[in-house]
Motif scaffolding. Structure first.
Motif, PDB file in Angstrom:
ATOM      1  N   VAL A  97       0.310   3.911   0.959  1.00  0.00           N
ATOM      2  CA  VAL A  97       0.025   5.001   2.059  1.00  0.00           C
ATOM      3  C   VAL A  97       0.713   4.437   3.533  1.00  0.00           C
ATOM      4  O   VAL A  97       1.699   4.932   4.042  1.00  0.00           O
ATOM      5  N   CYS A  98       0.205   3.138   4.005  1.00  0.00           N
ATOM      6  CA  CYS A  98       0.826   2.442   5.291  1.00  0.00           C
ATOM      7  C   CYS A  98       1.795   1.488   4.894  1.00  0.00           C
ATOM      8  O   CYS A  98       2.356   0.934   5.739  1.00  0.00           O
ATOM      9  N   CYS A 107       0.866  -1.216  -0.025  1.00  0.00           N
ATOM     10  CA  CYS A 107      -0.086   0.066   0.131  1.00  0.00           C
ATOM     11  C   CYS A 107       0.848   0.972   0.031  1.00  0.00           C
ATOM     12  O   CYS A 107       1.714   1.381   0.831  1.00  0.00           O
ATOM     13  N   CYS A 116      -6.809   2.146   4.270  1.00  0.00           N
ATOM     14  CA  CYS A 116      -6.386   3.568   4.140  1.00  0.00           C
ATOM     15  C   CYS A 116      -7.404   4.189   3.291  1.00  0.00           C
ATOM     16  O   CYS A 116      -7.495   5.320   3.473  1.00  0.00           O
TER      17      CYS A 116
HETATM   18 ZN   LIG Z   1      -2.688   0.938   3.500  1.00  0.00          ZN
END
Ligand SMILES: [Zn+2]
Ligand SMILES: [Zn+2]
Length: 246
Positions: free
Chosen positions: A22-23, A20, A39
């Motif tokens: 984002v994370c 991912c 997310c």
């Molecule tokens: Zn994520």
């Protein structure tokens, strides 16, 4: 009911897990693109009804938008477009998806559905034509595609509203807007950058402009000036992400 597509997406993600953006965790479905479902769930979307924003330009005031009152910011009163609606805020999954789309011509299914939902909830009058915000020939040859066109195509397909990628042209290759530019600087950089290639297609029509990020409104407003000069009636804007800055 779980669709075959969803099952297939999950299987493909198990086979080819990708981190991912984002994370850093695993993306749990191809339809989510570069962000995991967590997310996406943490990304603030306007359809939640919990965000307070400007009725005209969707400028984000803060959380707690259950009130039915219409709020207006003081920044968009001069802007020529009529209404702006965005999927959500320029953060987390939306931000990473938009950034990825600048390099890879792929719009995840989940985002396609959110765009359609945003359109359906928007208080637009009948839309006659969908027009992606154009990029210049120079940028098109650098990038190979216009990300706004990619976002507009599934919406056109699902709503059966005609898409026109050539009605509006961007004939000035403007510098990329940087976060340090204020509204005036952004306005100057896109002033007279747009013109209408086929006035007969926009005259007497309500137009929906599509863009990836809505920042100061300078680009959309200049598109609206060009379109309205050629007789367009309403100019609405649907952007994926609403930036916080003005
Ligand atoms: Zn994520
Ligand atoms: Zn506003």
């Amino acid at each position: 009911m779980i669709s075959l597509q969803k099952v297939l997406d999950s299987v493909l993600c198990l086979a080819f897990p990708q981190p991912c953006h984002v994370c850093g965790g695993e993306v749990d479905g191809l339809s989510y693109g570069v962000s995991c479902s967590n997310c996406w769930a943490e990304t603030r979307l306007f359809d939640s009804g919990t965000l307070t924003s400007c009725y005209k330009c969707s400028y984000f005031f803060g959380e707690g938008g259950e009130s039915k009152r219409q709020f207006y910011c003081s920044f968009c009163s001069e802007d020529t477009f009529d209404l702006v609606r965005c999927v959500g805020l320029y953060e987390k999954a939306l931000m990473k998806t938009v950034l990825h789309l600048k390099n890879v011509p792929f719009v995840p299914k989940y985002l396609q559905e959110l765009i359609v939902k945003t359109f359906q909830l928007a208080p637009f009058e009948k839309v006659d034509l969908i027009v992606p915000v154009p990029i210049s020939k120079v940028r098109l040859s650098e990038r190979g595609f216009n990300q706004a066109s990619l976002l507009a195509k599934p919406l056109s397909k699902m709503t059966k509203i005609k898409l026109d990628e050539t009605a509006l042209i961007r004939h000035i290759h403007t510098k990329r807007h940087s976060p340090g530019m204020d509204k005036k600087a952004r306005q100057m950089s896109v002033k007279q950058a747009f013109s209408v290639a086929s006035p007969e297609k926009v005259k007497g029509r309500n137009i929906l402009l599509i863009d990836d990020v809505f920042t100061s409104g300078a680009t959309a407003s200049n598109c609206a000036i060009a379109l309205k000069e050629k007789g367009a009636l309403k100019v609405y804007v649907l952007a994926v992400a609403r930036a916080f800055i003005i």
